[in-house]
Design an enzyme around this catalytic site. Structure first.
Site, PDB file in Angstrom:
ATOM      1  N   ASP A  73     -49.284  77.239  35.331  1.00  0.00           N
ATOM      2  CA  ASP A  73     -48.115  77.686  36.090  1.00  0.00           C
ATOM      3  C   ASP A  73     -48.697  77.283  37.471  1.00  0.00           C
ATOM      4  O   ASP A  73     -49.582  77.898  38.033  1.00  0.00           O
ATOM      5  CB  ASP A  73     -47.637  79.184  35.955  1.00  0.00           C
ATOM      6  CG  ASP A  73     -46.470  79.365  37.075  1.00  0.00           C
ATOM      7  OD1 ASP A  73     -46.408  78.519  37.824  1.00  0.00           O
ATOM      8  OD2 ASP A  73     -46.116  80.551  36.833  1.00  0.00           O
ATOM      9  N   TYR A 177     -34.630  69.629  50.157  1.00  0.00           N
ATOM     10  CA  TYR A 177     -35.417  68.693  49.661  1.00  0.00           C
ATOM     11  C   TYR A 177     -35.985  67.764  50.524  1.00  0.00           C
ATOM     12  O   TYR A 177     -37.247  67.461  50.470  1.00  0.00           O
ATOM     13  CB  TYR A 177     -34.608  67.853  48.555  1.00  0.00           C
ATOM     14  CG  TYR A 177     -35.065  66.675  47.843  1.00  0.00           C
ATOM     15  CD1 TYR A 177     -35.845  66.991  46.835  1.00  0.00           C
ATOM     16  CD2 TYR A 177     -34.903  65.209  48.152  1.00  0.00           C
ATOM     17  CE1 TYR A 177     -36.180  65.936  45.966  1.00  0.00           C
ATOM     18  CE2 TYR A 177     -35.446  64.492  47.570  1.00  0.00           C
ATOM     19  CZ  TYR A 177     -35.966  64.554  46.560  1.00  0.00           C
ATOM     20  OH  TYR A 177     -36.573  63.484  45.749  1.00  0.00           O
ATOM     21  N   LYS A 181     -39.861  66.952  51.021  1.00  0.00           N
ATOM     22  CA  LYS A 181     -40.694  65.669  51.027  1.00  0.00           C
ATOM     23  C   LYS A 181     -41.354  65.178  52.251  1.00  0.00           C
ATOM     24  O   LYS A 181     -42.412  64.480  52.211  1.00  0.00           O
ATOM     25  CB  LYS A 181     -39.639  64.801  50.465  1.00  0.00           C
ATOM     26  CG  LYS A 181     -39.111  65.124  49.288  1.00  0.00           C
ATOM     27  CD  LYS A 181     -40.275  65.044  47.974  1.00  0.00           C
ATOM     28  CE  LYS A 181     -39.471  65.319  46.560  1.00  0.00           C
ATOM     29  NZ  LYS A 181     -40.743  65.205  45.775  1.00  0.00           N
ATOM     30  N   THR A 212     -35.799  59.216  34.997  1.00  0.00           N
ATOM     31  CA  THR A 212     -36.641  60.415  34.111  1.00  0.00           C
ATOM     32  C   THR A 212     -35.639  61.300  33.298  1.00  0.00           C
ATOM     33  O   THR A 212     -34.346  61.010  33.211  1.00  0.00           O
ATOM     34  CB  THR A 212     -37.196  61.520  35.077  1.00  0.00           C
ATOM     35  OG1 THR A 212     -35.912  61.972  35.969  1.00  0.00           O
ATOM     36  CG2 THR A 212     -38.107  60.900  36.213  1.00  0.00           C
TER      37      THR A 212
END
Length: 269
Positions: A73, A177, A181, A212
């Site tokens: 984790d 996001y 990034k 993906t």
């Protein structure tokens, strides 16, 4: 020792599926020892998407490398430190750290497409928290813990998997996001500046749209004509690690498309 036969050693985080799995498999085909870490394991997967660390490790070995599965984790600093210590104990070297693990996709992968594309004031704050805690912070911690081993390994490399969010195309992207990034890109640069004197290269890698398992759930919403394969991204990383002029790229943000042109490789299939 796992890497005692002269093989190069890589640690790919978040490699039970997606881009991480593709990079691990490409490294396996090139004969690397690859430590594969993620939470999803034979004992239990996170979410509904397929893939476990054991499966990826087996595929790495079947491809010609040596896969080592470690359930980890990446939100647990002690667990991450244990992996770094294990690599040191078993191999005594680390040629490549691929910082790929990423949090924040959980709700999207569960089907929350509309939420992901909503303005920030209509999104839960947990999206921001997940991407910075289980994404940017996870990358920072792994690099911090691996730095001594990378410095001790001649010609080593850190690849931080990030993504380009052009200002002109900001609207379709989740604000959290885009921020995360951008932070990853800055981490890659800061690390490059500090590691250069030790001969360690660091850069941010920008894949394009990659097919993906998570992305293919939403194929009907996407234009996949110029999309990249998971292992295609991996081939770019393998070629990058073999580049005799690697240090000239350190501190930069490079796209998988640019690397495909530079090395003459196929990243689509």
């Amino acid at each position: 020792m796992v890497g005692s036969g002269g093989e190069r050693v890589a640690w790919v985080t978040g490699a039970s599926r997606g881009v991480g799995r593709g990079i691990a498999l490409a490294l396996g085909r090139a004969g690397w020892v690859v430590y594969v870490t993620a939470r999803s394991s034979a004992a239990g997967r996170t979410g509904h998407l397929p893939g476990t660390v054991e499966q990826t490790a087996r595929e790495v070995s079947a491809a010609g490398g040596r896969g080592v599965a470690v359930v980890c984790d990446h939100g647990d600093d002690t667990a991450v430190a244990a992996v770094a210590e294990r690599i040191d104990a078993e191999c005594g070297r680390l040629d490549l750290l691929v910082n790929n693990v990423w949090g924040g996709y959980e709700r999207l992968n569960a089907g929350a497409w509309a939420e992901w594309n909503a303005p920030l004031w209509e999104q839960p704050v947990e999206l921001f928290d997940a991407m910075f805690a289980a994404g940017v912070r996870a990358h920072y911690v792994a690099l911090r813990l691996c730095a001594p081993l990378l410095i001790a390994t001649s010609g080593s490399l850190v690849v931080t998997v990030s993504f380009a969010v052009p200002e002109a195309e900001q609207a379709p992207y989740c604000a959290a996001y885009a921020m995360a990034k951008s932070a990853d890109d800055r981490l890659a640069l800061a690390a490059a500046v500090q590691l250069r004197a030790h001969g360690v290269a660091s850069l941010a890698l920008h894949p394009g749209l990659v097919r993906t398992e998570g992305v293919m759930q939403f194929a009907e919403h996407l234009d996949l004509v110029d999309s990249q394969s998971m292992e295609g991204v991996g081939r770019a990383v393998v070629a990058l690690a073999d580049d005799p002029d690697l240090m000239t790229l350190s501190g930069s943000v490079v796209s998988v498309e640019r690397l495909a042109d530079r090395y003459g490789i196929d990243v689509m299939s």
